[in-house]
Design an enzyme around this catalytic site. Structure first.
Site, PDB file in Angstrom:
ATOM      1  N   GLU A  49     -83.030 -10.464 -29.113  1.00 27.33           N
ATOM      2  CA  GLU A  49     -83.590  -9.233 -29.693  1.00 27.33           C
ATOM      3  C   GLU A  49     -82.597  -8.075 -29.580  1.00 27.33           C
ATOM      4  OE1 GLU A  49     -86.150  -9.079 -31.422  1.00 27.33           O
ATOM      5  OE2 GLU A  49     -87.343 -10.816 -30.862  1.00 27.33           O
ATOM      6  N   ASN A  53     -80.572  -6.334 -32.725  1.00 23.79           N
ATOM      7  CA  ASN A  53     -80.722  -4.909 -33.034  1.00 23.79           C
ATOM      8  C   ASN A  53     -79.370  -4.223 -33.222  1.00 23.79           C
ATOM      9  OD1 ASN A  53     -83.483  -4.845 -33.116  1.00 23.79           O
ATOM     10  ND2 ASN A  53     -83.750  -3.964 -31.073  1.00 23.79           N
ATOM     11  N   ARG A 108     -88.090  -7.021 -41.139  1.00 25.67           N
ATOM     12  CA  ARG A 108     -88.177  -6.730 -39.704  1.00 25.67           C
ATOM     13  C   ARG A 108     -89.648  -6.490 -39.383  1.00 25.67           C
ATOM     14  NH1 ARG A 108     -83.792  -8.985 -38.928  1.00 25.67           N
ATOM     15  NH2 ARG A 108     -84.837  -9.129 -36.939  1.00 25.67           N
TER      16      ARG A 108
HETATM   17  N1  LIG Z   1     -79.109  -0.858 -31.243  1.00 31.60           N
HETATM   18  C1  LIG Z   1     -79.763  -0.057 -32.081  1.00 31.60           C
HETATM   19  N2  LIG Z   1     -79.109   0.901 -32.786  1.00 31.60           N
HETATM   20  C2  LIG Z   1     -79.776   1.718 -33.646  1.00 31.60           C
HETATM   21  N3  LIG Z   1     -81.111   1.652 -33.879  1.00 31.60           N
HETATM   22  C3  LIG Z   1     -81.811   0.719 -33.199  1.00 31.60           C
HETATM   23  C4  LIG Z   1     -81.184  -0.179 -32.277  1.00 31.60           C
HETATM   24  N4  LIG Z   1     -82.150  -0.971 -31.761  1.00 31.60           N
HETATM   25  C5  LIG Z   1     -83.312  -0.597 -32.322  1.00 31.60           C
HETATM   26  N5  LIG Z   1     -83.136   0.419 -33.193  1.00 31.60           N
HETATM   27  C6  LIG Z   1     -84.188   1.147 -33.946  1.00 31.60           C
HETATM   28  O1  LIG Z   1     -85.431   0.912 -33.306  1.00 31.60           O
HETATM   29  C7  LIG Z   1     -86.366   0.321 -34.227  1.00 31.60           C
HETATM   30  C8  LIG Z   1     -87.271  -0.642 -33.483  1.00 31.60           C
HETATM   31  O2  LIG Z   1     -86.528  -1.761 -32.975  1.00 31.60           O
HETATM   32  P1  LIG Z   1     -87.279  -3.148 -32.768  1.00 31.60           P
HETATM   33  O3  LIG Z   1     -86.304  -4.156 -32.317  1.00 31.60           O
HETATM   34  O4  LIG Z   1     -88.484  -2.927 -31.913  1.00 31.60           O
HETATM   35  O5  LIG Z   1     -87.827  -3.486 -34.232  1.00 31.60           O
HETATM   36  P2  LIG Z   1     -86.968  -3.953 -35.500  1.00 31.60           P
HETATM   37  O6  LIG Z   1     -85.611  -4.372 -35.081  1.00 31.60           O
HETATM   38  O7  LIG Z   1     -87.066  -2.915 -36.543  1.00 31.60           O
HETATM   39  O8  LIG Z   1     -87.792  -5.214 -35.981  1.00 31.60           O
HETATM   40  P3  LIG Z   1     -87.750  -6.673 -35.295  1.00 31.60           P
HETATM   41  O9  LIG Z   1     -87.025  -6.554 -33.984  1.00 31.60           O
HETATM   42  O10 LIG Z   1     -89.175  -7.041 -35.111  1.00 31.60           O
HETATM   43  O11 LIG Z   1     -87.070  -7.548 -36.242  1.00 31.60           O
HETATM   44  C9  LIG Z   1     -85.508  -0.304 -35.309  1.00 31.60           C
HETATM   45  O12 LIG Z   1     -86.197  -0.416 -36.526  1.00 31.60           O
HETATM   46  C10 LIG Z   1     -84.332   0.673 -35.380  1.00 31.60           C
HETATM   47  O13 LIG Z   1     -84.659   1.795 -36.150  1.00 31.60           O
HETATM   48 MG   LIG Z   2     -85.301  -5.659 -33.524  1.00 30.57          MG
END
Ligand SMILES: Nc1ncnc2c1ncn2[C@@H]1O[C@H](COP(=O)(O)OP(=O)(O)OP(=O)(O)O)[C@@H](O)[C@H]1O
Ligand SMILES: [Mg+2]
Lengths: 149, 113
Positions: A49, A53, A108
């Site tokens: 995860e 990200n 996502r």
């Molecule tokens: N490393 C990162 N750099 C920039 N933004 C991030 C990063 N990690 C997370 N985010 C932001 O936080 C939000 C939530 O992250 P999360 O992992 O919970 O969900 P997601 O990645 O959108 O979906 P999923 O993980 O379910 O595929 C993301 O949509 C993004 O906007």
């Molecule tokens: Mg994610």
């Protein structure tokens, strides 16, 4: 916390094929600590995860480096830090909320942070817009056998 | 290697998801699933997880994206043979309200792995 009993640092480019690589590295590091199958699966998923990200969000439309540091401690605690120097997160609290995503049209689900939280003992997220993000996953292994054999 | 997509006589479209279901592998199967979904308009879209040893939120996202398309066509989605761990992820994301989660007998075989 005390000095780690073992430590591994690595850096890789933000190619999606490195998601599996990061899980493999975490597996190799953890196996020495004799985790249960559940603990290993929890850590593999959390690492996946965090790294995904960085690849999907932090370096959206570009590429960059993702750094992963794995540390183990005498009491069986494992800490894994995944960091990037990507776009950063403006509102971390909002980002951590279940089902919140900035990329719904890219398949996502917005569950990454919630999953990391539920599979680990502690999750810390430090981020600054334009600077990058650092995620630390803490997991206490039940085996307590933290010395590599 | 198994084929990705199979159609049954009952016009169910069964997708055998890859062993490691992450963002990387999800991206590589998405287009093929979508084109089969739109060209064949099956009675149901089944995601068979029997062969999946690893899944993270990208698996949820893959199913969610197909759900958005299939529901426009009135096609229900079935998640077949998830492990308890995989099922927990779908439940966490509230997706058990959108898709049917189903287990077949060969689940035992999978658990023994
Ligand atoms: N490393 C990162 N750099 C920039 N933004 C991030 C990063 N990690 C997370 N985010 C932001 O936080 C939000 C939530 O992250 P999360 O992992 O919970 O969900 P997601 O990645 O959108 O979906 P999923 O993980 O379910 O595929 C993301 O949509 C993004 O906007
Ligand atoms: Mg994610």
């Amino acid at each position: 916390m005390k000095k780690p009993q073992n430590e591994l640092r690595c850096t890789f480019v933000s190619n999606s094929c490195n998601e599996a690589l990061a899980r493999g590295i975490a597996t190799s590091f953890l196996i020495m600590l004799d985790p249960t199958a559940e603990e290993l699966a929890d850590v593999r998923c959390s690492v996946s995860e965090a790294v995904t990200n960085s690849i999907v969000h932090a370096y959206r439309g570009t590429s960059g480096e993702v750094a992963m540091i794995l540390r183990s401690y005498d009491d069986g605690t494992v800490k894994i830090t995944v960091s990037d120097r990507g776009c950063g997160i403006g509102d971390v609290e909002q980002a951590r909320a279940p089902l919140f995503t900035t990329a719904p049209d890219e398949d996502r689900s917005g569950m990454g942070f919630s999953i990391m939280e539920s599979l680990s003992d502690k999750l810390t997220v430090k981020s600054a817009l334009g600077k990058g993000t650092k995620v630390t996953i803490t997991k206490k292994l039940s085996s307590k056998k933290s010395s590599p054999t | 290697m198994n084929e990705l997509i199979k159609f049954t006589q009952e016009r169910e479209m069964i997708v055998f998801l890859p062993r490691e279901l992450d963002h990387h592998s999800a991206a590589s199967v998405r287009a093929e699933i979508d084109s089969a979904l739109f060209s064949k308009e099956p009675k149901a879209l089944v995601f068979d997880l029997s062969g999946v040893e690893f899944m993270d939120s990208s698996g949820l996202g893959l199913v969610l994206g197909r759900y958005a398309r299939a529901s426009v066509l009135g096609i229900p989605i079935i998640i077949r043979n998830p492990t308890p761990r995989q099922e927990r992820l779908f439940t966490m994301a509230q997706m058990h309200k959108m898709v049917k989660i189903e287990k077949e007998a060969k689940n035992d075989e999978k658990a023994a792995k």
